[in-house]
Design a protein around this motif. Structure first.
Motif, PDB file in Angstrom:
ATOM      1  N   HIS A 200       0.828  -1.210   0.000  1.00  0.00           N
ATOM      2  CA  HIS A 200       0.000   0.000   0.000  1.00  0.00           C
ATOM      3  C   HIS A 200       0.863   1.260   0.000  1.00  0.00           C
ATOM      4  CE1 HIS A 200      -3.037   2.930   1.103  1.00  0.00           C
ATOM      5  NE2 HIS A 200      -2.330   3.236   2.178  1.00  0.00           N
ATOM      6  N   GLN A 203       2.213   1.714  -3.415  1.00  0.00           N
ATOM      7  CA  GLN A 203       1.179   2.158  -4.341  1.00  0.00           C
ATOM      8  C   GLN A 203       0.874   3.644  -4.170  1.00  0.00           C
ATOM      9  OE1 GLN A 203      -2.755   0.616  -3.611  1.00  0.00           O
ATOM     10  NE2 GLN A 203      -3.433   0.949  -5.719  1.00  0.00           N
ATOM     11  N   MET A 204       0.770   4.108  -2.935  1.00  0.00           N
ATOM     12  CA  MET A 204       0.424   5.510  -2.691  1.00  0.00           C
ATOM     13  C   MET A 204       1.543   6.441  -3.159  1.00  0.00           C
ATOM     14  SD  MET A 204      -2.639   5.358  -1.597  1.00  0.00           S
ATOM     15  CE  MET A 204      -3.048   6.962  -0.903  1.00  0.00           C
ATOM     16  N   THR A 206       3.541   5.822  -5.591  1.00  0.00           N
ATOM     17  CA  THR A 206       3.451   5.790  -7.054  1.00  0.00           C
ATOM     18  C   THR A 206       2.319   6.682  -7.552  1.00  0.00           C
ATOM     19  OG1 THR A 206       4.344   3.534  -7.092  1.00  0.00           O
ATOM     20  CG2 THR A 206       3.162   4.290  -9.049  1.00  0.00           C
ATOM     21  N   LEU A 207       1.148   6.596  -6.907  1.00  0.00           N
ATOM     22  CA  LEU A 207       0.017   7.425  -7.302  1.00  0.00           C
ATOM     23  C   LEU A 207       0.313   8.905  -7.119  1.00  0.00           C
ATOM     24  CD1 LEU A 207      -2.954   5.348  -5.815  1.00  0.00           C
ATOM     25  CD2 LEU A 207      -2.475   5.759  -8.241  1.00  0.00           C
ATOM     26  N   ARG A 317      -9.044   7.605  -7.523  1.00  0.00           N
ATOM     27  CA  ARG A 317      -7.860   6.746  -7.612  1.00  0.00           C
ATOM     28  C   ARG A 317      -7.062   6.764  -6.304  1.00  0.00           C
ATOM     29  NH1 ARG A 317      -6.517  11.287 -10.670  1.00  0.00           N
ATOM     30  NH2 ARG A 317      -4.499  12.284 -10.211  1.00  0.00           N
ATOM     31  N   ILE A 318      -7.101   7.890  -5.585  1.00  0.00           N
ATOM     32  CA  ILE A 318      -6.450   7.983  -4.290  1.00  0.00           C
ATOM     33  C   ILE A 318      -7.370   7.398  -3.210  1.00  0.00           C
ATOM     34  CG2 ILE A 318      -5.540   9.541  -2.538  1.00  0.00           C
ATOM     35  CD1 ILE A 318      -3.786   9.377  -4.990  1.00  0.00           C
ATOM     36  N   ALA A 321      -7.676   3.574  -3.389  1.00  0.00           N
ATOM     37  CA  ALA A 321      -6.460   2.901  -2.942  1.00  0.00           C
ATOM     38  C   ALA A 321      -6.337   2.953  -1.420  1.00  0.00           C
ATOM     39  CB  ALA A 321      -5.232   3.533  -3.593  1.00  0.00           C
ATOM     40  N   ASP A 322      -6.674   4.088  -0.848  1.00  0.00           N
ATOM     41  CA  ASP A 322      -6.635   4.222   0.604  1.00  0.00           C
ATOM     42  C   ASP A 322      -7.642   3.267   1.251  1.00  0.00           C
ATOM     43  OD1 ASP A 322      -5.626   6.060   2.936  1.00  0.00           O
ATOM     44  OD2 ASP A 322      -7.797   5.949   3.211  1.00  0.00           O
TER      45      ASP A 322
END
Length: 670
Positions: A200, A203-204, A206-207, A317-318, A321-322
């Motif tokens: 996670h 991923q964050m 990267t986003l 998208r944020i 993911a969260d």
């Protein structure tokens, strides 16, 4: 200090005489206020009273896809949000209404998506510009005002040993997972969560458009693991004596030279002469880790905490993911709530009192408040009688206990004075900005208490909450309006069911002031031991038995309830039932309780208690609660009836049943 009854209810209750009518309307549940269709008669009361009372409901009730657990509290929370939605939909048409503008800004998903990450870019730029550890301390202070968690947490509260004074309280912080155990506990489930958390973080980053995300995520995970090693446990962190550590800012800085606390507080125009440090060794340990940490790791923590804090105000998208980690992995919830539900939650969080004024005017009749006033007085009187009957407490301690009982301030429904939000700017097309300004407004309001008289009118919950709490320093018990409804309180239900429901919850909150921590506070709200050493030893001998009883509960294979961690709430349940049962019996005025549909008054009382705790959990949510929630799972809260002789007399369970206790093993405290 306050103890909040998470996921439990506080409801109004009229007296039997007040409920009686010539031709009363039917109660919301069953023929007398209890849902008999939700029972499972195949389960014997002596094997599992919770399932006996609620097993049919549990089998027939799925958990909605946007919830991690579901039960009686959720039913009322859904109702509260629907009602609040109606209020906000009406306010949305008024361009001068702050709550209407805030609600509209959250519903405007198109604008949120169109702006992308632009709203959070200034913070990202601020973090990237941090040039040294001194500037990091300033940025961490800015994060606190913006509602972003940082290396430490601080807030304004009463000084436990000087309850007429506000003080600054500093606590351990710096973790992205809910508790130290998530980093340190060595089992398959926790290891899987750590693996998911690491992914996670990557991923964050990267986003957010950051490079080298994998290595940076690993470095942050390693840093947080080191922090977890110096954190205090949940058990130590709830100890009022251990967490009372007053010191000057200079003393704090001397003991923790690795972090610039002077600069940290000064950045928010704070210069406390003294402050309370809740977990000193954790704070000094964290400061040392910060001193040795690469600046890049510290900056990444502030960046990622901001994305977490503001995820719901950013593009999907944020937010998705969260939620995928914090909602699904940690709690097992399959999907996010509908946008309108999240919008209602945002406005309640930002301007709770402004919504609350309208809510109580529409949904909380004066009759309910009056009924609750009478019920609270009855329960307090019952507590007084039980104090008089204690064999383990000295006469001197009993006299002081009565003084404390007489000092209580019950708060019912809503505050006498409402918060003023006139200084908060709200715009219909700026959700992120609204959230940022609301956080800053709340921070300034809280810090502004320093040096002022105690706000005794203030509430820690909105009227729309399905909850209740006890505040030790304020010597008060508090019951918001929205919880005062069926199934917890029903003016048309049999009094026994109401006493078993809200009556026991009122007793629960009342007894918090006499639990293993609340009893350390005297009738003025001061942390001040008013018991003799003999009283303390006798009390501990009883609470140790309760700890042992709950330690044996294993809701998931290999995962036990922590009896020491949940002790305060378990005492509250045990005492709440005892006090409410006493109050119910007194309400009968010496007459026998009527038999209704073949049930006795005591049977209906205990069934009413069990009914309020019906709840189905998703496994990840239950597993997380065993680590972080000071309340035992609902099944074991309902089954505290196994300690009551009256329950055995009412249901006549056979010896050898799974929850049957021999008389000498039944725990009796208050």
């Amino acid at each position: 200090m306050k103890t909040i009854l998470l996921g439990a209810a506080a409801c109004a209750l009229t007296l039997g005489a007040a409920i009686a009518q010539a031709d009363p309307p039917r109660p919301a549940y069953g023929s007398y206020g209890f849902d008999t269709k939700g029972m499972d008669p195949s389960v014997k009361p002596g094997d599992d009273f919770y399932l006996h009372a609620n097993g049919g409901w549990a089998k027939a009730t799925p958990i909605p896809p946007d919830k991690s657990n579901y039960g009686a509290f959720n039913v009322l929370d859904d109702l509260s949000r629907e009602r609040t939605r109606g209020i906000l939909e009406g306010a949305k048409a008024d361009r001068s209404s702050r709550i209407g503008l805030a609600y509209a800004s959250y519903l405007d998903a198109a604008t949120v998506e169109a702006r992308g990450l632009a709203p959070v870019q200034p913070w990202m730029a601020r973090v990237k510009a941090i040039r040294d550890k001194a500037d990091y301390a300033r940025a961490a202070a800015e994060a606190a005002r913006a509602g972003i968690s940082g290396p430490f947490a601080f807030y304004v509260g009463q000084d436990d040993k000087d309850p007429e004074t506000y003080t600054l309280i500093l606590r351990q912080g710096g973790l992205g997972l809910p508790d130290r155990d998530f980093y340190l506990q060595q089992d398959e489930k926790m290891a899987a969560i750590r693996t998911a958390y690491l992914a996670h973080l990557e991923q964050m980053l990267t986003l957010a458009g950051e490079s080298d995300a994998k290595a940076r995520a690993a470095a942050l995970m390693a840093f947080e693991t080191d922090i977890a090693k110096v954190h205090w446990t949940q058990v130590d962190s709830r100890d009022a004596d251990k967490t009372y550590n007053k010191m000057t800012l200079a003393d704090l800085q001397k003991s923790a030279p690795g972090f610039d606390f002077t600069r940290y507080f000064a950045a928010n125009r704070l210069n406390p002469a003294t402050l309370l440090v809740s977990q000193p060794s954790a704070v000094t340990g964290e400061a040392a880790l910060i001193a040795n940490a690469p600046l890049g790791v510290l900056k990444d923590a502030l960046l990622l905490r901001a994305l977490h804090a503001y995820a719901t105000y950013l593009p999907d998208r944020i937010a998705d993911a969260d939620f995928a980690f914090y909602g699904t992995i940690l709690s097992g919830t399959p999907q996010r709530e509908e946008r309108w539900k999240r919008a209602v939650g945002f406005v309640k969080e930002a301007m709770g009192d402004e919504v609350g004024k309208l809510y109580v005017a529409r949904y909380f009749p004066p009759e309910t408040k009056a009924a609750m006033d009478r019920l609270v007085k009855n329960v307090i009187a019952a507590m007084g009688r039980r104090i008089d009957g204690l064999s383990w407490m000295s006469d001197a301690a009993k006299a002081r206990a009565h003084k404390k009982l007489a000092a209580f301030t019950p708060k019912i429904g809503y505050p006498d004075k409402w918060r003023d939000y006139s200084g908060l700017t709200v715009k219909a097309d700026d959700l992120y900005g609204n959230a940022q300004r609301a956080n800053a407004h709340e921070f300034d309001y809280q810090m502004g208490k320093l040096g002022k008289p105690i706000y005794r009118w203030e509430w820690q919950m909105t009227p729309m909450e399905i909850n209740a709490y006890a505040d030790f320093g304020m010597v008060e018990i508090v019951f918001p309006a929205a919880i005062l409804q069926p199934p917890f309180f029903d003016p048309h239900a049999d009094p026994a069911v109401n006493y078993g429901g809200i009556g026991a919850v009122i007793g629960h909150e009342l007894s918090h002031h006499f639990d293993d921590q609340g009893a350390k506070y005297d009738e003025t709200g001061k942390l001040n031991q008013w018991w003799s050493d003999t009283d303390v030893a006798a009390f501990k001998a009883l609470t140790d038995k309760l700890v042992k009883q709950y330690d044996a509960y294993e809701p998931l294979p290999g995962a036990h309830v922590k009896g020491a961690f949940t002790l305060g709430e378990n005492i509250g349940d045990l005492a709440g039932v005892a006090v409410a049962l006493d109050a119910y019996h007194a309400s009968l005025g010496g007459k026998p309780a009527p038999v209704i549909d073949g049930t006795t008054g005591d049977q209906r009382f205990f069934l009413g208690w069990a009914q309020v705790w019906r709840r189905n959990y998703r496994e990840p949510n239950l597993r997380q609660r065993l680590v972080t929630d000071p309340h035992s799972p609902s099944q074991f809260r309902a089954n505290t009836v196994r300690n009551f002789d009256e329950w055995y007399a009412a249901f006549k369970p056979h010896p050898g049943g799974k929850i049957f206790l021999a008389p000498q093993d039944r725990v009796k405290i208050w």
